[in-house]
Write a protein that holds these residues in place. Sequence first.
Motif, short mmCIF file in Angstrom:
data_model
loop_
_atom_site.label_atom_id
_atom_site.label_comp_id
_atom_site.label_asym_id
_atom_site.label_seq_id
_atom_site.Cartn_x
_atom_site.Cartn_y
_atom_site.Cartn_z
N TYR A 56 0.90 -1.16 0.00
CA TYR A 56 0.00 0.00 0.00
C TYR A 56 0.93 1.21 0.00
CZ TYR A 56 -4.43 2.19 1.60
OH TYR A 56 -5.60 2.90 1.74
N HIS A 84 -1.81 -5.13 1.99
CA HIS A 84 -1.22 -4.24 2.99
C HIS A 84 -2.15 -3.04 3.18
CE1 HIS A 84 3.22 -5.65 2.66
NE2 HIS A 84 2.43 -6.58 2.16
N ARG A 114 1.27 0.93 10.52
CA ARG A 114 1.04 2.34 10.81
C ARG A 114 1.32 3.17 9.56
NH1 ARG A 114 5.45 5.83 13.89
NH2 ARG A 114 6.23 5.68 11.76
N GLY A 115 2.46 2.89 8.91
CA GLY A 115 2.89 3.67 7.75
C GLY A 115 3.90 4.71 8.14
N ASP A 116 4.65 5.18 7.14
CA ASP A 116 5.64 6.23 7.40
C ASP A 116 4.95 7.57 7.62
OD1 ASP A 116 8.05 4.85 7.34
OD2 ASP A 116 8.07 4.81 5.14
N SER A 135 -0.57 1.24 15.03
CA SER A 135 -0.81 0.01 14.27
C SER A 135 -1.60 -0.99 15.11
CB SER A 135 0.51 -0.59 13.80
OG SER A 135 1.40 -0.72 14.88
N SER A 153 4.34 -5.93 10.97
CA SER A 153 5.78 -5.80 10.71
C SER A 153 6.58 -6.11 11.97
CB SER A 153 6.08 -4.35 10.29
OG SER A 153 5.70 -3.50 11.35
N TYR A 155 10.92 -5.59 13.34
CA TYR A 155 12.18 -4.92 12.97
C TYR A 155 13.36 -5.48 13.76
CZ TYR A 155 9.04 -1.72 10.64
OH TYR A 155 8.08 -1.21 9.80
N HIS A 159 13.02 -0.37 14.55
CA HIS A 159 12.52 0.66 13.62
C HIS A 159 13.33 1.93 13.87
CE1 HIS A 159 9.76 3.76 12.08
NE2 HIS A 159 9.28 2.80 11.31
N SER A 162 12.40 4.03 16.77
CA SER A 162 12.31 3.41 18.08
C SER A 162 13.53 3.74 18.93
CB SER A 162 12.20 1.89 17.90
OG SER A 162 11.94 1.29 19.12
N ASP A 168 10.88 -1.38 20.82
CA ASP A 168 10.31 -1.86 19.55
C ASP A 168 9.55 -3.17 19.76
OD1 ASP A 168 10.88 -0.85 16.62
OD2 ASP A 168 10.68 -3.03 16.56
N LYS A 175 0.85 -5.22 19.31
CA LYS A 175 0.16 -5.64 18.08
C LYS A 175 -0.35 -7.08 18.22
CE LYS A 175 3.64 -4.26 15.31
NZ LYS A 175 4.39 -3.80 14.11
P1 FAD Z 1 4.80 0.05 14.15
O1 FAD Z 1 5.20 -1.37 14.23
O2 FAD Z 1 3.50 0.44 14.66
O3 FAD Z 1 5.87 0.93 14.88
C1 FAD Z 1 7.24 0.93 14.51
C2 FAD Z 1 8.02 1.76 15.51
O4 FAD Z 1 7.57 3.12 15.48
C3 FAD Z 1 7.82 1.34 16.93
O5 FAD Z 1 8.65 0.32 17.29
C4 FAD Z 1 8.10 2.60 17.68
O6 FAD Z 1 9.46 2.82 17.79
C5 FAD Z 1 7.53 3.64 16.81
N1 FAD Z 1 6.16 3.90 17.24
C6 FAD Z 1 5.05 3.58 16.59
N2 FAD Z 1 3.97 3.98 17.29
C7 FAD Z 1 4.43 4.56 18.39
C8 FAD Z 1 3.80 5.18 19.48
N3 FAD Z 1 2.47 5.28 19.59
N4 FAD Z 1 4.59 5.71 20.46
C9 FAD Z 1 5.93 5.61 20.36
N5 FAD Z 1 6.58 5.04 19.32
C10 FAD Z 1 5.84 4.52 18.36
N6 FAD Z 1 4.84 0.96 4.43
C11 FAD Z 1 3.87 1.36 3.57
O7 FAD Z 1 3.62 2.57 3.43
N7 FAD Z 1 3.17 0.45 2.82
C12 FAD Z 1 3.36 -0.88 2.93
O8 FAD Z 1 2.70 -1.68 2.24
C13 FAD Z 1 4.37 -1.36 3.85
N8 FAD Z 1 4.60 -2.67 4.02
C14 FAD Z 1 5.52 -3.08 4.95
C15 FAD Z 1 5.71 -4.46 5.15
C16 FAD Z 1 6.65 -4.91 6.08
C17 FAD Z 1 6.82 -6.41 6.28
C18 FAD Z 1 7.44 -3.98 6.81
C19 FAD Z 1 8.48 -4.46 7.77
C20 FAD Z 1 7.26 -2.61 6.61
C21 FAD Z 1 6.30 -2.14 5.69
N9 FAD Z 1 6.07 -0.78 5.51
C22 FAD Z 1 5.10 -0.38 4.60
C23 FAD Z 1 6.87 0.23 6.21
C24 FAD Z 1 6.17 0.79 7.47
O9 FAD Z 1 4.96 1.43 7.11
C25 FAD Z 1 7.11 1.80 8.13
O10 FAD Z 1 8.25 1.16 8.63
C26 FAD Z 1 6.44 2.67 9.20
O11 FAD Z 1 7.33 3.73 9.55
C27 FAD Z 1 6.09 1.93 10.47
O12 FAD Z 1 4.91 1.22 10.36
P2 FAD Z 1 4.73 -0.09 11.28
O13 FAD Z 1 3.35 -0.58 11.22
O14 FAD Z 1 5.81 -1.02 10.94
O15 FAD Z 1 4.98 0.59 12.68
#
Ligand code: FAD
Length: 304
Positions: A56, A84, A114-116, A135, A153, A155, A159, A162, A168, A175
Motif C-alpha cells: 500500500y 497491505h 502504521r505507515g511512514d 498500528s 511488521s 524490525y 525501527h 524506536s 520496539d 500488536k
Molecule cells: P509500528 O510497528 O507500529 O511501529 C514501529 C516503531 O515506530 C515502533 O517500534 C516505535 O518505535 C515507533 N512507534 C510507533 N507507534 C508509536 C507510538 N504510539 N509511540 C511511540 N513510538 C511509536 N509501508 C507502507 O507505506 N506500505 C506498505 O505496504 C508497507 N509494508 C511493509 C511491510 C513490512 C513487512 C514492513 C516491515 C514494513 C512495511 N512498511 C510499509 C513500512 C512501514 O509502514 C514503516 O516502517 C512505518 O514507519 C512503520 O509502520 P509499522 O506498522 O511497521 O509501525
Amino acid sequence: MSAIPRPSRSHRLVTATPIRVSFEFFPPKTPEMDVALWDAVTRLAPLDPDFVSVTYGAGGSTRERTHTTVARIVRETGLRPAAHLTCVGATKAEVDAVVGDYWAAGVRHIVALRGDPQGGAGSPYEAHPDGYGSSADLVRSIRNAGAFEVTVSAYPEKHPESPSLDADIDVLAAKVDAGATRAITQFFFDNEIYLRYVDKVRARGIDIPIIPGIVPVQNFKQTASFAARTGASVPQWLADRFEGLDGDPATRRLIAAAVAAEQVFDLVDHGVRDFHFYTMNKADLVYAICHLLGLRPKLEQVAA
Ligand code: FAD
C-alpha cells in the motif's frame, strides 16, 4: 577405507520438512509495469505460496491500485492474497471502508501497518485526528471487522523511530495483544541479527511466527539506499561482493542469487521453514531461490 557418505545440504533440502514461502508485490503504476507484475505473479504462482501480499503506497497513495491488484489476484488465480494497509493520513472511517471493500472482494488477510510519517521517513509521526492512533489500534479494528488474518511488521534492527530494540518489541507485543497472528520482518542480511531478535521476542513471551523478509539484491546501490532509510544494516562483506559490478548486470544477478541462496540455506540450517520474499515484481531470482529450496511447480494457479 570408505567414509560414511553425508547427505549434502541441497539433498536434505529437497527431501526434508516442507518449506513455505510468501511473495510480496507492489501495485503497478503504468501498463508496462502491470504486464511485468502479472508476468511475475504468473511465474511464481505454481510454487503454491502460502500467500502473496500487495503493498500500500506511502500515505495510502496506491489505495485504488492496491485494491485493483488484490481483487484481480482473487478473481484470476487460486492464490491467497494479503492486502497491505496503513492508517497514516486517513480517518478511521476511510480505513474501515478499505477493510470493508477487501472483505467484499474476498480478501481475508491484511498486513496492518502504521505507515511512514506523511513528511517522509525521519519526520515526526502524527496520527490523523480522526484516525487510528497506532498500528495496534488498526489491528484490533480489523480483527473486530471480520474473520481476517492479520500480519504485522517486525524490525530485527529496530525501527528507526524506536528508542531501543526493547521498546520496539513492546510495540510488537501490543500488536500481538491486539490480535496479530504473524509478523514479517524488515529485510536484513546478517542472519545472526534475525536469530538474536527471534530469541528476544520469544523471551518476551511473543509466540507468533516471525517470518524473515528476504530481499534478493537486484541492484546493490538501490538496496543500500533503501536499507539506509529503513534502518537495515548493510554489512561490508555484502558491499564487497558487488564491488566493481555497477556496469555488469549479468554478473550482479549471479552474485545476487548466490548471496540470497546462502542466506536462506543458513536460515534453513537454523530451523527456519517460512520465508517472505520481497520480489520487487521480478520473478526470476526468487523463482531460482525457491527451486534451490526444493519447491517445485504444483498447481496451475493462474487462469489461462
Ligand atoms: P509500528 O510497528 O507500529 O511501529 C514501529 C516503531 O515506530 C515502533 O517500534 C516505535 O518505535 C515507533 N512507534 C510507533 N507507534 C508509536 C507510538 N504510539 N509511540 C511511540 N513510538 C511509536 N509501508 C507502507 O507505506 N506500505 C506498505 O505496504 C508497507 N509494508 C511493509 C511491510 C513490512 C513487512 C514492513 C516491515 C514494513 C512495511 N512498511 C510499509 C513500512 C512501514 O509502514 C514503516 O516502517 C512505518 O514507519 C512503520 O509502520 P509499522 O506498522 O511497521 O509501525
